[in-house]
Design a protein around this motif. Structure first.
Motif: not given
Length: 368
Positions: A303-316, A352-355
């Motif tokens: 899900p490449y379109e979701r990855i920028p949001a996941l990285v932002a969530q990991a930073k938040s 760290r974040l896992e999806a």
């Protein structure tokens, strides 16, 4: 009864932090190198070792922690009096308990007094009983005197001692109730990571470099991927493909991850990936060797379109400090599902974040 203070407070030892950093760095460096080198040289056991080493070390750490806690519980704690030097309460009106940070002078019967910082939950009704200059009864493990715990219901004998005693303030700033992670542990972790990753590459350097030289004449070259206008370089070997963006670009830009992976899979050959690794400007796909039963997945299905949001969530919500770097790894085990792991690292910590394979959040561990 007056207790005289003096002497140096017990300190936190650094060797444990250094040893933990060495172990963590060694496992991280060796497993990461094995996940990359294994597919390149076509070694399934090396790749599986890269997947299994962190799990094995985690299991050993869990068993060691259980044994350590069993030993600690077998040793009775020591009881002592403590003087409240200062306290700071935080909370809101919706909760009946407040989080209170105590600055205490602990006065053991058979050792010099020392200062320590303790955080406890105190009911609002009991807060007026805790004032600077007052005495408390505390307990702590004999080998870790900084882990002080306030005894809320002491025995009558200790209540009488607290009512009659007087304790002088110990000099010096208070120790934290948990050991502070210093630069020694971080430096040991980084050094071990670099050395272990280099050791794996050196061990298999003959297969890495001889394989490319020996295969040029025996194998017909596959179709060369086209380089999109947004990339500066595409490097493809027998089992590894890397896309590097140009200056000023990022894989987190809209649609950039999808455009980066398309040149590697555009011929529709259906090759399965063992792992996909992405950083700020670099995307690496390690393909499964042809004819093997190694666990893999279609790299186009991420899900490449979701990855920028996941990285932002990991930073938040993480106090990693600035600057920050991010690292993504997508892989799956022989029997498990596809998992996306994102690590955000800064000078003050790691988040760290896992999806799952659809980009749905499984767990998020902010930096402490």
């Amino acid at each position: 009864m007056t207790t005289t203070t003096g002497g140096a407070p017990p300190g936190h030892g650094a060797p444990v932090a250094v040893a933990r950093g060495l172990l963590t760095g060694t496992v991280a460096g060796a497993s990461s190198a094995a996940l990359v080198v294994g597919p390149v040289i076509g070694s399934v056991p090396l790749f599986l070792a890269g997947l299994g080493l962190p799990a094995l070390c985690g299991l050993l750490a869990l068993l060691a922690g259980m044994a350590r806690r069993a030993r600690e519980e077998a040793v009775p704690p020591r009881t002592a009096l403590a003087r409240i030097e200062a306290l700071d309460a935080t909370g809101d009106d919706e909760h009946s308990e407040l989080t209170v940070r105590f600055d205490l002078t602990v006065a053991p019967d058979d050792a010099p007094a020392y200062r320590v910082e303790v955080t406890e939950d105190v009911h609002r009704v009991d807060l007026p009983d805790h004032r600077p200059g007052g005495l408390l009864v505390v307990q702590y493990p004999p080998d870790r005197p900084w882990r002080v715990r306030i005894v809320r219901r002491p025995t009558p004998a200790w209540e009488d001692r607290a009512a009659a005693a007087r304790i002088d303030s110990a000099p010096g700033p208070p120790m934290p109730s948990r050991p502070v992670k210093g630069s020694a542990g971080r430096a040991a972790r980084l050094l071990a990571l670099l050395l272990s990753a280099s050791a794996v590459v050196l061990l298999f350097r003959a297969d890495l470099f001889a394989g490319d030289a020996g295969d040029t004449g025996a194998r017909s070259p596959g179709p060369r991927p086209s380089v999109s206008a947004t990339t500066s370089a595409v490097v493809v070997t027998s089992g590894l493909a890397t896309v590097t963006l140009g200056p000023g670009q990022s894989l987190l830009d809209p649609g950039e991850l999808r455009r980066a992976v398309d040149p590697l899979t555009g011929d529709g050959n259906g090759r399965r990936a063992l792992t996909v690794i992405a950083q700020e400007r670099t995307l690496t796909v390690a393909f499964a060797p042809t004819g093997t039963a190694a666990p893999g997945f279609d790299p186009r299905a991420l899900p490449y379109e979701r990855i920028p949001a996941l990285v932002a969530q990991a930073k938040s919500g993480s106090s990693t400090g600035s600057p920050q770097t991010w690292h993504l790894t997508a892989s799956r085990t022989a029997t498990g599902p596809l998992t996306i792991r994102i690590v955000v690292t800064g000078p003050d910590g790691t988040a760290r974040l896992e999806a799952d394979g659809r980009g749905e959040l499984l767990r998020h561990t902010p930096a402490p």
